[in-house]
Design a protein around this motif. Structure first.
Motif, PDB file in Angstrom:
ATOM      1  N   SER A 163       0.834  -1.204   0.000  1.00  0.00           N
ATOM      2  CA  SER A 163       0.000   0.000   0.000  1.00  0.00           C
ATOM      3  C   SER A 163       0.863   1.246   0.000  1.00  0.00           C
ATOM      4  CB  SER A 163      -0.908   0.002   1.237  1.00  0.00           C
ATOM      5  OG  SER A 163      -0.118   0.036   2.426  1.00  0.00           O
ATOM      6  N   GLN A 164       0.213   2.377  -0.266  1.00  0.00           N
ATOM      7  CA  GLN A 164       0.935   3.645  -0.216  1.00  0.00           C
ATOM      8  C   GLN A 164       1.519   3.878   1.174  1.00  0.00           C
ATOM      9  OE1 GLN A 164      -1.137   7.044  -2.390  1.00  0.00           O
ATOM     10  NE2 GLN A 164      -2.830   5.580  -2.237  1.00  0.00           N
ATOM     11  N   GLU A 165       0.743   3.508   2.197  1.00  0.00           N
ATOM     12  CA  GLU A 165       1.203   3.708   3.570  1.00  0.00           C
ATOM     13  C   GLU A 165       2.439   2.863   3.855  1.00  0.00           C
ATOM     14  OE1 GLU A 165      -2.698   5.306   3.153  1.00  0.00           O
ATOM     15  OE2 GLU A 165      -1.906   3.339   2.599  1.00  0.00           O
ATOM     16  N   ALA A 166       2.429   1.621   3.398  1.00  0.00           N
ATOM     17  CA  ALA A 166       3.590   0.751   3.623  1.00  0.00           C
ATOM     18  C   ALA A 166       4.799   1.236   2.845  1.00  0.00           C
ATOM     19  CB  ALA A 166       3.243  -0.685   3.230  1.00  0.00           C
ATOM     20  N   ILE A 167       4.573   1.743   1.642  1.00  0.00           N
ATOM     21  CA  ILE A 167       5.672   2.237   0.818  1.00  0.00           C
ATOM     22  C   ILE A 167       6.336   3.442   1.465  1.00  0.00           C
ATOM     23  CG2 ILE A 167       6.186   3.445  -1.340  1.00  0.00           C
ATOM     24  CD1 ILE A 167       5.985   0.499  -1.736  1.00  0.00           C
ATOM     25  N   SER A 168       5.569   4.230   2.225  1.00  0.00           N
ATOM     26  CA  SER A 168       6.102   5.485   2.771  1.00  0.00           C
ATOM     27  C   SER A 168       7.268   5.262   3.718  1.00  0.00           C
ATOM     28  CB  SER A 168       4.995   6.269   3.480  1.00  0.00           C
ATOM     29  OG  SER A 168       4.550   5.583   4.634  1.00  0.00           O
ATOM     30  N   PHE A 169       7.357   4.088   4.356  1.00  0.00           N
ATOM     31  CA  PHE A 169       8.505   3.812   5.224  1.00  0.00           C
ATOM     32  C   PHE A 169       9.167   2.482   4.895  1.00  0.00           C
ATOM     33  CE2 PHE A 169       4.648   2.465   7.501  1.00  0.00           C
ATOM     34  CZ  PHE A 169       4.906   1.112   7.671  1.00  0.00           C
ATOM     35  N   GLN A 170       8.733   1.843   3.809  1.00  0.00           N
ATOM     36  CA  GLN A 170       9.319   0.568   3.425  1.00  0.00           C
ATOM     37  C   GLN A 170      10.807   0.737   3.163  1.00  0.00           C
ATOM     38  OE1 GLN A 170       7.359  -2.070   3.411  1.00  0.00           O
ATOM     39  NE2 GLN A 170       8.948  -3.559   2.940  1.00  0.00           N
ATOM     40  N   GLY A 171      11.594  -0.204   3.629  1.00  0.00           N
ATOM     41  CA  GLY A 171      13.040  -0.103   3.493  1.00  0.00           C
ATOM     42  C   GLY A 171      13.697   0.499   4.712  1.00  0.00           C
ATOM     43  N   PRO A 225       4.780  -5.593  -5.314  1.00  0.00           N
ATOM     44  CA  PRO A 225       5.786  -4.980  -6.189  1.00  0.00           C
ATOM     45  C   PRO A 225       7.186  -5.495  -5.871  1.00  0.00           C
ATOM     46  CG  PRO A 225       4.320  -3.329  -5.257  1.00  0.00           C
ATOM     47  CD  PRO A 225       4.071  -4.596  -4.516  1.00  0.00           C
ATOM     48  N   THR A 226       7.969  -5.713  -6.892  1.00  0.00           N
ATOM     49  CA  THR A 226       9.354  -6.158  -6.726  1.00  0.00           C
ATOM     50  C   THR A 226      10.230  -5.475  -7.772  1.00  0.00           C
ATOM     51  OG1 THR A 226       9.007  -8.055  -8.208  1.00  0.00           O
ATOM     52  CG2 THR A 226       8.686  -8.433  -5.845  1.00  0.00           C
ATOM     53  N   GLY A 227      11.524  -5.603  -7.607  1.00  0.00           N
ATOM     54  CA  GLY A 227      12.478  -5.153  -8.611  1.00  0.00           C
ATOM     55  C   GLY A 227      12.334  -3.699  -9.002  1.00  0.00           C
ATOM     56  N   GLU A 228      12.339  -3.440 -10.322  1.00  0.00           N
ATOM     57  CA  GLU A 228      12.293  -2.079 -10.831  1.00  0.00           C
ATOM     58  C   GLU A 228      10.972  -1.393 -10.480  1.00  0.00           C
ATOM     59  OE1 GLU A 228      13.094  -2.033 -14.973  1.00  0.00           O
ATOM     60  OE2 GLU A 228      15.156  -2.778 -14.779  1.00  0.00           O
ATOM     61  N   ALA A 229       9.892  -2.154 -10.465  1.00  0.00           N
ATOM     62  CA  ALA A 229       8.598  -1.568 -10.118  1.00  0.00           C
ATOM     63  C   ALA A 229       8.605  -1.043  -8.691  1.00  0.00           C
ATOM     64  CB  ALA A 229       7.492  -2.610 -10.287  1.00  0.00           C
ATOM     65  N   LEU A 230       9.207  -1.794  -7.794  1.00  0.00           N
ATOM     66  CA  LEU A 230       9.286  -1.368  -6.397  1.00  0.00           C
ATOM     67  C   LEU A 230      10.179  -0.142  -6.264  1.00  0.00           C
ATOM     68  CD1 LEU A 230       8.553  -1.841  -3.461  1.00  0.00           C
ATOM     69  CD2 LEU A 230      10.464  -3.451  -3.296  1.00  0.00           C
ATOM     70  N   GLU A 231      11.264  -0.112  -7.003  1.00  0.00           N
ATOM     71  CA  GLU A 231      12.165   1.040  -6.948  1.00  0.00           C
ATOM     72  C   GLU A 231      11.475   2.295  -7.458  1.00  0.00           C
ATOM     73  OE1 GLU A 231      14.979   3.492  -5.991  1.00  0.00           O
ATOM     74  OE2 GLU A 231      14.989   1.370  -5.411  1.00  0.00           O
ATOM     75  N   ARG A 277       8.889   7.522  -6.312  1.00  0.00           N
ATOM     76  CA  ARG A 277       7.693   8.358  -6.260  1.00  0.00           C
ATOM     77  C   ARG A 277       7.412   8.817  -4.836  1.00  0.00           C
ATOM     78  NH1 ARG A 277       2.379   6.599  -9.521  1.00  0.00           N
ATOM     79  NH2 ARG A 277       3.890   6.974 -11.200  1.00  0.00           N
ATOM     80  N   ALA A 278       7.658   7.935  -3.873  1.00  0.00           N
ATOM     81  CA  ALA A 278       7.461   8.319  -2.470  1.00  0.00           C
ATOM     82  C   ALA A 278       8.414   9.440  -2.083  1.00  0.00           C
ATOM     83  CB  ALA A 278       7.666   7.110  -1.558  1.00  0.00           C
ATOM     84  N   ARG A 279       9.660   9.332  -2.520  1.00  0.00           N
ATOM     85  CA  ARG A 279      10.640  10.389  -2.214  1.00  0.00           C
ATOM     86  C   ARG A 279      10.207  11.717  -2.814  1.00  0.00           C
ATOM     87  NH1 ARG A 279      14.505   6.029  -2.863  1.00  0.00           N
ATOM     88  NH2 ARG A 279      14.612   6.398  -5.106  1.00  0.00           N
ATOM     89  N   GLU A 280       9.773  11.672  -4.060  1.00  0.00           N
ATOM     90  CA  GLU A 280       9.372  12.904  -4.732  1.00  0.00           C
ATOM     91  C   GLU A 280       8.077  13.462  -4.145  1.00  0.00           C
ATOM     92  OE1 GLU A 280       9.160  12.094  -8.875  1.00  0.00           O
ATOM     93  OE2 GLU A 280      11.332  11.915  -9.117  1.00  0.00           O
ATOM     94  N   GLY A 281       7.209  12.565  -3.673  1.00  0.00           N
ATOM     95  CA  GLY A 281       5.952  13.016  -3.100  1.00  0.00           C
ATOM     96  C   GLY A 281       6.125  13.842  -1.853  1.00  0.00           C
ATOM     97  N   TRP A 282       7.146  13.500  -1.032  1.00  0.00           N
ATOM     98  CA  TRP A 282       7.367  14.251   0.200  1.00  0.00           C
ATOM     99  C   TRP A 282       8.238  15.480  -0.013  1.00  0.00           C
ATOM    100  CZ3 TRP A 282       3.629  13.082   2.840  1.00  0.00           C
ATOM    101  CH2 TRP A 282       3.208  11.771   3.041  1.00  0.00           C
ATOM    102  N   ASP A 283       8.881  15.571  -1.185  1.00  0.00           N
ATOM    103  CA  ASP A 283       9.667  16.751  -1.516  1.00  0.00           C
ATOM    104  C   ASP A 283       8.803  17.642  -2.402  1.00  0.00           C
ATOM    105  OD1 ASP A 283      11.402  18.688  -2.347  1.00  0.00           O
ATOM    106  OD2 ASP A 283      13.018  17.321  -2.905  1.00  0.00           O
ATOM    107  N   LYS A 284       8.232  18.673  -1.841  1.00  0.00           N
ATOM    108  CA  LYS A 284       7.273  19.494  -2.572  1.00  0.00           C
ATOM    109  C   LYS A 284       7.914  20.263  -3.719  1.00  0.00           C
ATOM    110  CE  LYS A 284       3.868  20.043   1.139  1.00  0.00           C
ATOM    111  NZ  LYS A 284       4.438  19.018   2.010  1.00  0.00           N
ATOM    112  N   ASN A 285       9.234  20.306  -3.774  1.00  0.00           N
ATOM    113  CA  ASN A 285       9.906  20.974  -4.877  1.00  0.00           C
ATOM    114  C   ASN A 285      10.134  20.041  -6.061  1.00  0.00           C
ATOM    115  OD1 ASN A 285      10.222  23.529  -3.607  1.00  0.00           O
ATOM    116  ND2 ASN A 285      11.877  22.654  -2.375  1.00  0.00           N
TER     117      ASN A 285
END
Length: 358
Positions: free
Chosen positions: A216-224, A303-309, A314-322
């Motif tokens: 989920s989007q929520e899991a992706i936000s801190f996954q890793g 999601p795995t591999g390139e799709a997961l990356e 996208r998560a990184r860019e989503g939290w960076d408003k610039n």
């Protein structure tokens, strides 16, 4: 060996520990009235607190609360003699932190992040680092349900679990539970708050070898950035503190205690709350999804591999408003803070501010 998953995934840009000390914005000692502006407790670094000063001076006579932030919290702390007594006894910064932690316990009860009288949320007392045997920490007294905890009932303890102040409830410290929290507080000076629960779905996920999946989007936000600590049974051995701190590592703020439950931490109570909210929601959806397919991961969209990356990116860019692509560049809001303020209002409506901040 403990499983430690850590990448450079950007997570919520929440308040750090330096913000938690700027908790109160006015103390009118001569009038024995306290004005603590809830929105100021949550202001990002660099924001001005002068609006609270001006609001308190202009609204004191009329009795109306300032329009920004939580009017209920402002009113309760300003109007009750208990609040003035709390500031006199504990000091301005500690009393404000007690109020914030008290509502955090109500939030935890609301979402089912409690287990009768067990589990804890701890927070470092502002300015206590230089005190004898400091720093000190606030924690719930054993025997109270989470929805019974108030600002004045909290215990103040040192890192070894010695009680510095019993609070109004006069309850004991559940030292077995404090072992988990002291492990993190001792090892990670950057963390102000440690939040631990036995949330059913998240604990169930902690019993599986797959851990938290990026479903989920929520899991992706801190996954890793999730750590895992091997199950050692009831936490009664002080030596486990070092192993637990090693499992968490120097960076991560989310950890699953295997076969035990979730732990989140942050540079503020707000940050630890947001991680717990996202983690428990992610695990609830994961449990439901796995149940729907009989536990067969091959039938799930994982999601795995390139799709997961790409999802991480996208998560990184989503939290960076610039860097995002949906026109957030001029927006000043902080998602995590808005989540916190919304749930605080919910608790004040449900319990009454005067029953929490006392």
């Amino acid at each position: 060996a403990p499983r430690v998953k850590c990448s450079n995934v950007a997570t919520f840009p929440l308040l750090g520990c330096q913000h938690s000390s700027a908790l109160a914005c006015a103390l009118r000692s001569k009038m024995k009235r306290l004005c603590v502006c809830a929105s100021h407790l949550l202001l990002p670094q660099g924001s001005k607190a002068s609006s609270c000063e001006s609001s308190s001076s202009s609204d004191t006579s009329s009795g109306s609360a300032p329009r920004h932030g939580s009017a209920r919290l402002w009113s309760a702390l300003r109007a009750t003699s208990v609040a003035a007594e709390g500031v006199e006894r504990f000091g301005e910064a500690e009393w404000a932190m007690r109020c914030k932690l008290a509502v955090a316990y109500r939030i935890s009860a609301h979402y089912g992040w409690d287990q009768l009288v067990f589990n804890h949320i701890t927070v470092k007392v502002p300015g206590s680092g230089g005190a004898p045997n400091g720093p000190y920490f606030l924690i719930n007294p054993f025997g109270l349900r989470f929805d019974e905890v108030t600002a004045s009932s909290l215990l103040k303890v040192d890192l070894e679990g010695n009680i510095i102040d019993h609070g109004s409830a006069k309850g004991p410290l559940f030292k077995q539970g404090f072992v988990v929290h002291s492990a993190v507080h001792a090892a990670r000076k950057d963390l102000i708050c440690v939040w631990h629960s036995h949330h059913a779905d998240t604990t169930a996920v902690s019993m599986t070898k797959v851990g938290v999946l990026p479903l989920s989007q929520e899991a992706i936000s801190f996954q890793g950035c999730i750590s895992y600590h091997p199950f050692e049974g009831s936490v009664v051995e002080l030596a486990e503190r070092e192993r637990m701190a090693s499992s968490l590592g120097p960076i991560n703020k989310v950890m699953l205690l295997e076969n035990h439950g979730p732990l989140t931490a942050g540079g503020s109570i707000e940050e630890a709350f947001v991680y717990m909210y996202l983690l428990t929601l992610s695990c609830t959806w994961q449990i439901k999804a796995m149940s729907a397919v009989g536990g067969d991961l091959a039938k799930m969209h994982v999601p795995t591999g390139e799709a997961l990356e790409r999802l991480y990116q996208r998560a990184r860019e989503g939290w960076d408003k610039n860097r995002d692509h949906v026109g957030q560049k001029n927006e000043k809001y902080n998602e995590g803070l808005e989540m916190w303020k919304a749930v605080v209002r919910m608790m004040e409506d449900k319990h009454g501010a005067g029953n929490i901040y006392v």
